[in-house]
Design an enzyme around this catalytic site. Structure first.
Site, mmCIF file in Angstrom:
data_model
loop_
_atom_site.group_PDB
_atom_site.id
_atom_site.type_symbol
_atom_site.label_atom_id
_atom_site.label_comp_id
_atom_site.label_asym_id
_atom_site.label_seq_id
_atom_site.Cartn_x
_atom_site.Cartn_y
_atom_site.Cartn_z
ATOM 1 N N LEU A 176 34.460 3.981 -10.770
ATOM 2 C CA LEU A 176 35.606 3.779 -11.545
ATOM 3 C C LEU A 176 36.899 4.222 -10.939
ATOM 4 O O LEU A 176 36.914 5.255 -10.382
ATOM 5 C CB LEU A 176 35.244 4.594 -12.866
ATOM 6 C CG LEU A 176 34.301 4.140 -13.794
ATOM 7 C CD1 LEU A 176 34.259 5.126 -14.923
ATOM 8 C CD2 LEU A 176 34.731 2.610 -14.518
ATOM 9 N N ASP A 177 37.766 3.486 -10.773
ATOM 10 C CA ASP A 177 39.121 3.679 -10.135
ATOM 11 C C ASP A 177 39.638 4.898 -10.561
ATOM 12 O O ASP A 177 39.464 5.306 -11.654
ATOM 13 C CB ASP A 177 40.015 2.555 -9.872
ATOM 14 C CG ASP A 177 40.221 2.036 -11.079
ATOM 15 O OD1 ASP A 177 41.022 2.864 -11.943
ATOM 16 O OD2 ASP A 177 40.317 1.024 -11.486
ATOM 17 N N ILE A 178 40.497 5.201 -9.870
ATOM 18 C CA ILE A 178 41.318 6.453 -10.349
ATOM 19 C C ILE A 178 41.969 6.631 -11.799
ATOM 20 O O ILE A 178 41.986 7.717 -12.206
ATOM 21 C CB ILE A 178 42.241 7.181 -9.392
ATOM 22 C CG1 ILE A 178 42.835 8.604 -9.418
ATOM 23 C CG2 ILE A 178 43.503 6.204 -9.074
ATOM 24 C CD1 ILE A 178 43.793 9.132 -8.585
ATOM 25 N N ASN A 179 42.321 5.546 -12.095
ATOM 26 C CA ASN A 179 43.117 5.514 -13.435
ATOM 27 C C ASN A 179 42.141 5.015 -14.585
ATOM 28 O O ASN A 179 42.508 5.138 -15.769
ATOM 29 C CB ASN A 179 44.130 4.412 -13.441
ATOM 30 C CG ASN A 179 45.361 4.716 -12.355
ATOM 31 O OD1 ASN A 179 45.794 5.946 -12.598
ATOM 32 N ND2 ASN A 179 45.763 4.101 -11.548
ATOM 33 N N SER A 180 40.913 4.632 -14.417
ATOM 34 C CA SER A 180 40.009 4.490 -15.152
ATOM 35 C C SER A 180 39.039 5.483 -15.578
ATOM 36 O O SER A 180 38.904 6.559 -15.158
ATOM 37 C CB SER A 180 38.914 3.415 -14.634
ATOM 38 O OG SER A 180 39.697 2.012 -14.434
#
Length: 344
Positions: free
Chosen positions: A113-117
């Site tokens: 999951l990317d950093i903002n997810s």
């Protein structure tokens, strides 16, 4: 003294995989340890990772035998926004592993999951499970709650449902539903079966929408549920085996038991109403006969006189309404009190 790597490696698993399963390091880091000459098999120091080992081999790292491989395990993790899904970050940002419980063994994430997810992230100590679940061929649906800035309609998402190409990369058709409009933002539920880098964000941007929140709520059969941010919950091994199709390891697995017992449960459930039905029919017939003949003391079909306890239950005193339904079958001598519940 370092010896040459054997020219004919035995059949088995790659040495890096075995080291990873034993908790020495990740598979990638294990390859670096091997190339540094720190790993030996049966006393022979390896200088390359392209080597297979069998269960009977003795493996050492820095001269110390490695531990036996742990059983496969899985965990559910609620990833907060702001953390990177990696072991080490080149930009020195905080990773999910910086916030794991101290007593958690070495684990790997299934996908990213990317950093903002935020939301559900699966963890495992088994590299084979990790690779299996990351493959698009596994076919597991991943569902997300997505908030976008804008006022889309159902027609807005038609390109995503058909599949689009973004910057030369083809995205498979997505499941998209418009849930509600909330001020300047809209909430969506998005489902996809592949996990390309920032796929949902890039796809939404391509149709003119900006994602400002993304929460994964499920990965195949595994649900985020009420797991709080930052919490880790281990799956029961039985659940893991069932969902991953690992019943073959257990000859008396759950699926097999259900297939055998299910007909018995249906048969037992259908048998009880029929027994009760015969008792009710008998009571109704007796009541109708007494009402037609006007008998106040005539023996009933069971031999008891109206006014006795068993006869009263079957409606000896006409009242214009059906008699109460009996749950017992009269037994014993005429006029005797019914003895307990009927045998089934």
């Amino acid at each position: 003294m370092t010896q040459d790597t054997p020219s004919q490696p035995p059949k088995g698993d790659r040495i890096a995989k075995v080291l990873a399963r034993a908790g020495v390091a990740s598979r990638r880091d294990a390859e670096k340890i091997i190339e540094a000459g720190r790993v030996a098999v049966n006393g022979t120091v390896l200088d390359r990772a392209a080597y297979n080992v069998s269960p009977g081999d003795t493996i050492t790292v820095d001269g110390k035998p490695i531990a036996e491989a742990e059983p496969a395990r899985m965990w559910l993790y609620h990833k907060p926004a702001g953390l990177v899904t990696t072991n080490r970050d080149e930009k020195d940002r905080e990773t999910i592993f910086d916030h794991m419980p101290e007593d958690l063994p070495r684990v790997m994430s299934v996908g990213r999951l990317d950093i903002n997810s935020e939301g559900l992230l699966l963890l495992t100590n088994d590299g084979g499970i990790k690779r299996k679940l990351e493959l698009p061929s596994t076919g597991w649906l991943r569902r997300y709650r997505v908030r976008v800035n804008g006022r889309p309609t159902e027609d807005t998402f038609t390109p995503l449902r058909k599949g689009i190409v973004v910057e030369g990369e083809k995205f498979q058709p997505m499941q998209v539903s418009l849930d509600r409009q909330q001020g300047a933002n809209a909430w969506l539920t998005v489902g996809l079966r592949e996990g390309k880098n920032r796929e949902i964000r890039r796809a939404m941007q391509d149709i003119g929408l900006t994602v400002n929140r993304l929460i994964r709520i499920s990965y195949g059969p595994f649900q985020l549920g009420d797991l709080k941010q930052g919490e880790v919950e281990e799956l029961r091994r039985k659940v893991m085996r069932d969902q991953l199709g690992m019943e073959a390891e257990d000859p008396v697995g759950t699926a097999k038991k259900k297939e055998v017992k299910r007909p018995d449960r249906k048969y037992a459930a259908s048998r009880k109403p029929s027994e009760q039905g015969r008792t009710r029919d008998r009571a109704r017939a007796e009541y109708a006969r007494e009402k037609a003949e006007g008998s106040g003391g005539r023996p009933t079909a069971t031999g008891s006189k109206s006014g006795a306890k068993s006869g009263a239950k079957f409606g000896a005193k006409p009242s214009g309404k059906p008699a109460p339904k009996s749950r017992q079958r009269p037994q014993g001598k005429p006029g005797a009190k019914p003895q307990g519940k009927p045998k089934r």
